[in-house]
Motif scaffolding. Structure first.
Motif, mmCIF file in Angstrom:
data_model
loop_
_atom_site.group_PDB
_atom_site.id
_atom_site.type_symbol
_atom_site.label_atom_id
_atom_site.label_comp_id
_atom_site.label_asym_id
_atom_site.label_seq_id
_atom_site.Cartn_x
_atom_site.Cartn_y
_atom_site.Cartn_z
ATOM 1 N N CYS A 44 0.797 -1.222 0.000
ATOM 2 C CA CYS A 44 0.000 0.000 0.000
ATOM 3 C C CYS A 44 0.839 1.286 0.000
ATOM 4 C CB CYS A 44 -0.970 -0.025 1.179
ATOM 5 S SG CYS A 44 -2.422 1.056 0.945
ATOM 6 N N TYR A 45 0.998 1.944 1.157
ATOM 7 C CA TYR A 45 1.658 3.246 1.261
ATOM 8 C C TYR A 45 3.074 3.218 0.698
ATOM 9 C CZ TYR A 45 2.621 7.759 3.685
ATOM 10 O OH TYR A 45 2.919 9.053 4.012
ATOM 11 N N ASP A 46 3.707 2.042 0.670
ATOM 12 C CA ASP A 46 5.029 1.907 0.047
ATOM 13 C C ASP A 46 5.019 2.410 -1.390
ATOM 14 O OD1 ASP A 46 6.368 0.649 2.235
ATOM 15 O OD2 ASP A 46 5.677 -1.335 1.603
ATOM 16 N N LEU A 47 3.857 2.365 -2.030
ATOM 17 C CA LEU A 47 3.743 2.767 -3.441
ATOM 18 C C LEU A 47 4.167 4.210 -3.666
ATOM 19 C CD1 LEU A 47 2.716 2.124 -6.350
ATOM 20 C CD2 LEU A 47 0.414 2.740 -5.553
ATOM 21 N N ARG A 48 4.045 5.047 -2.648
ATOM 22 C CA ARG A 48 4.381 6.464 -2.787
ATOM 23 C C ARG A 48 5.880 6.741 -2.720
ATOM 24 N NH1 ARG A 48 0.562 10.567 -2.328
ATOM 25 N NH2 ARG A 48 -1.577 9.885 -1.897
ATOM 26 N N PHE A 49 6.695 5.743 -2.452
ATOM 27 C CA PHE A 49 8.114 5.971 -2.181
ATOM 28 C C PHE A 49 8.982 5.251 -3.214
ATOM 29 C CE2 PHE A 49 5.632 6.489 1.633
ATOM 30 C CZ PHE A 49 6.058 7.731 2.073
ATOM 31 N N PRO A 50 9.319 5.952 -4.296
ATOM 32 C CA PRO A 50 10.024 5.307 -5.410
ATOM 33 C C PRO A 50 11.426 4.832 -5.066
ATOM 34 C CG PRO A 50 9.892 7.684 -5.751
ATOM 35 C CD PRO A 50 8.993 7.358 -4.589
ATOM 36 N N VAL A 51 12.072 5.466 -4.084
ATOM 37 C CA VAL A 51 13.411 5.002 -3.709
ATOM 38 C C VAL A 51 13.344 3.605 -3.099
ATOM 39 C CG1 VAL A 51 15.363 5.432 -2.162
ATOM 40 C CG2 VAL A 51 14.373 7.316 -3.439
ATOM 41 N N TRP A 52 12.322 3.383 -2.272
ATOM 42 C CA TRP A 52 12.195 2.076 -1.615
ATOM 43 C C TRP A 52 11.864 0.967 -2.620
ATOM 44 C CZ3 TRP A 52 13.919 -0.121 2.441
ATOM 45 C CH2 TRP A 52 13.316 -1.246 3.014
ATOM 46 N N SER A 53 11.072 1.304 -3.639
ATOM 47 C CA SER A 53 10.687 0.287 -4.612
ATOM 48 C C SER A 53 11.609 0.241 -5.824
ATOM 49 C CB SER A 53 9.242 0.517 -5.077
ATOM 50 O OG SER A 53 9.086 1.803 -5.639
ATOM 51 N N ARG A 54 12.661 1.059 -5.834
ATOM 52 C CA ARG A 54 13.571 1.129 -6.975
ATOM 53 C C ARG A 54 14.167 -0.237 -7.283
ATOM 54 N NH1 ARG A 54 14.303 3.273 -11.724
ATOM 55 N NH2 ARG A 54 16.404 3.902 -12.244
ATOM 56 N N ASN A 55 14.241 -0.554 -8.566
ATOM 57 C CA ASN A 55 14.672 -1.880 -8.997
ATOM 58 C C ASN A 55 16.195 -1.998 -9.004
ATOM 59 O OD1 ASN A 55 14.781 -4.440 -9.974
ATOM 60 N ND2 ASN A 55 13.825 -3.992 -11.938
ATOM 61 N N THR A 56 16.761 -2.071 -7.830
ATOM 62 C CA THR A 56 18.205 -2.277 -7.697
ATOM 63 C C THR A 56 18.555 -3.757 -7.588
ATOM 64 O OG1 THR A 56 18.038 -1.983 -5.298
ATOM 65 C CG2 THR A 56 18.573 -0.035 -6.607
ATOM 66 N N GLU A 57 17.541 -4.608 -7.459
ATOM 67 C CA GLU A 57 17.769 -6.050 -7.280
ATOM 68 C C GLU A 57 17.481 -6.850 -8.553
ATOM 69 O OE1 GLU A 57 16.398 -4.003 -3.596
ATOM 70 O OE2 GLU A 57 15.460 -4.354 -5.545
ATOM 71 N N VAL A 62 9.017 -8.432 -11.376
ATOM 72 C CA VAL A 62 7.660 -8.004 -11.037
ATOM 73 C C VAL A 62 7.694 -7.296 -9.684
ATOM 74 C CG1 VAL A 62 5.272 -8.726 -10.622
ATOM 75 C CG2 VAL A 62 6.716 -10.031 -12.221
ATOM 76 N N VAL A 63 7.124 -6.089 -9.626
ATOM 77 C CA VAL A 63 6.917 -5.420 -8.346
ATOM 78 C C VAL A 63 5.425 -5.525 -8.037
ATOM 79 C CG1 VAL A 63 6.658 -3.110 -9.387
ATOM 80 C CG2 VAL A 63 7.323 -3.345 -6.973
ATOM 81 N N MET A 64 5.113 -5.816 -6.787
ATOM 82 C CA MET A 64 3.749 -6.191 -6.420
ATOM 83 C C MET A 64 3.295 -5.369 -5.217
ATOM 84 S SD MET A 64 2.612 -10.068 -5.453
ATOM 85 C CE MET A 64 3.025 -10.654 -7.104
ATOM 86 N N PHE A 65 2.152 -4.695 -5.340
ATOM 87 C CA PHE A 65 1.599 -3.899 -4.247
ATOM 88 C C PHE A 65 0.228 -4.452 -3.865
ATOM 89 C CE2 PHE A 65 4.451 -1.082 -6.544
ATOM 90 C CZ PHE A 65 5.165 -0.473 -5.528
ATOM 91 N N VAL A 66 0.061 -4.829 -2.595
ATOM 92 C CA VAL A 66 -1.268 -5.166 -2.080
ATOM 93 C C VAL A 66 -1.725 -3.991 -1.232
ATOM 94 C CG1 VAL A 66 -0.819 -7.625 -2.183
ATOM 95 C CG2 VAL A 66 -0.359 -6.401 -0.053
ATOM 96 N N ALA A 67 -3.030 -3.669 -1.270
ATOM 97 C CA ALA A 67 -3.440 -2.384 -0.714
ATOM 98 C C ALA A 67 -4.874 -2.378 -0.207
ATOM 99 C CB ALA A 67 -3.277 -1.289 -1.774
ATOM 100 N N ASN A 68 -5.125 -1.395 0.677
ATOM 101 C CA ASN A 68 -6.459 -0.870 0.985
ATOM 102 C C ASN A 68 -6.356 0.618 0.680
ATOM 103 O OD1 ASN A 68 -8.126 -2.636 3.721
ATOM 104 N ND2 ASN A 68 -6.934 -3.468 2.026
ATOM 105 N N TRP A 69 -6.491 0.970 -0.586
ATOM 106 C CA TRP A 69 -6.247 2.345 -1.060
ATOM 107 C C TRP A 69 -7.602 3.007 -1.301
ATOM 108 C CZ3 TRP A 69 -1.035 3.864 -2.202
ATOM 109 C CH2 TRP A 69 -0.896 5.199 -2.655
ATOM 110 N N PRO A 70 -7.986 4.002 -0.493
ATOM 111 C CA PRO A 70 -9.349 4.521 -0.524
ATOM 112 C C PRO A 70 -9.637 5.448 -1.698
ATOM 113 C CG PRO A 70 -8.079 5.673 1.133
ATOM 114 C CD PRO A 70 -7.190 4.587 0.595
ATOM 115 N N SER A 71 -10.938 5.669 -1.918
ATOM 116 C CA SER A 71 -11.394 6.403 -3.098
ATOM 117 C C SER A 71 -10.939 7.860 -3.175
ATOM 118 C CB SER A 71 -12.920 6.340 -3.198
ATOM 119 O OG SER A 71 -13.530 6.912 -2.056
#
Length: 263
Positions: A142-155, A159-168
């Motif tokens: 979820c909230y990790d989606l907002r932080f591109p440094v954390w999800s950056r593809n250095t590995e 596939v990058v995978m986000f599970v969420a409860n992201w409200p309207s």
């Protein structure tokens, strides 16, 4: 494996009701045929609750056992997050359950402070890359989606995978950031969001999705549904070879945050 089938489960989560939700998922998945991965939303058995004392489970609890049984029955990996207590601390924990019962975990790093998640849960401090059927997956929450440094593809994940409860109210952000993460990381991006209304009155519009590495997305809409997608390893790596953006990525090292080392 060159081609992989990923099944995304978009559901209206029944508020803080483990038994009812597990029954619902069993029914939703009963007719799913051959697939390689089944992905469930964030906190898929409770909704995004700030009541871990009431809802927490251990790694040998009933929900984890249900995931293991499903993985064995479907001969597929099963993934999603739930409230897990370990060493006296509650975590919003992503579980990747292999068909043979092995489990890998990722604890949500970026806790959603605007809802007080940081007051009820402990943050994780390690990224996870799962190797499965010759593919590399990076699961995030979820909230990790907002932080591109954390999800950056250095590995060099596929596939990058986000599970969420992201409200309207921030629904457009969800859709735009999923596409951005796919493009910038030259990876498939999977997003699994819930639908319906939770126990606090927040509404969710779903739009779970599979986004390809070029940013072309297939969004669900807001209704409950189960949908499968096929992804191609050859197409992904041919694209990276033809247009090698990742070779020009910046190198960096993450420092400490909140007194925990990120490396």
């Amino acid at each position: 494996m060159e081609k992989l089938n990923i099944t995304l489960v978009q559901s209206e989560i029944i508020w803080e009701n483990r038994e009812a939700n597990l029954k619902k998922y069993s029914e939703m998945l009963a007719k799913v045929g051959k697939t390689h991965i089944i992905v469930l939303p964030e906190m898929f058995i409770t909704g995004f609750s700030m009541n871990p004392e009431k809802l927490k489970e251990t790694m040998d609890g009933p929900s984890v056992q249900w995931m293991k049984n499903l993985a064995r029955e479907k001969n597929a990996a099963v993934a999603g997050s739930l409230i897990i207590e370990e060493n006296g601390k509650p975590f919003n924990r992503f579980l990747w359950v292999f068909p043979e019962g092995k489990i890998e975990i990722y604890d949500k790093r970026h806790l959603f402070t605007m809802s007080g998640e940081h007051l009820h849960y402990s943050p994780g401090n390690k990224k996870l890359v799962v190797e499965y059927l010759g593919w590399r997956f990076c699961p995030l929450i979820c909230y990790d989606l907002r932080f591109p440094v954390w999800s950056r593809n250095t590995e060099n994940y596929d596939v990058v995978m986000f599970v969420a409860n992201w409200p309207s109210p921030r629904h457009h952000v969800w859709k735009n950031l999923l596409v951005a993460r796919a493009i910038e990381n030259q990876a498939y991006c999977v997003g699994v969001n819930r639908s319906g209304t939770d126990g606090t009155g927040l509404q969710y519009l779903g739009d779970s999705a599979l986004v390809d590495p070029k940013g072309f997305a297939s969004f669900f809409g807001e209704n409950e549904q189960v949908k499968s997608f096929e992804i191609s390893y050859d197409k992904l790596h041919q694209f990276r070879k033809k247009f090698p953006v990742l070779e020009d990525r910046d190198e960096f090292t993450l420092g400490a945050a909140n007194s925990d080392s990120l490396i």
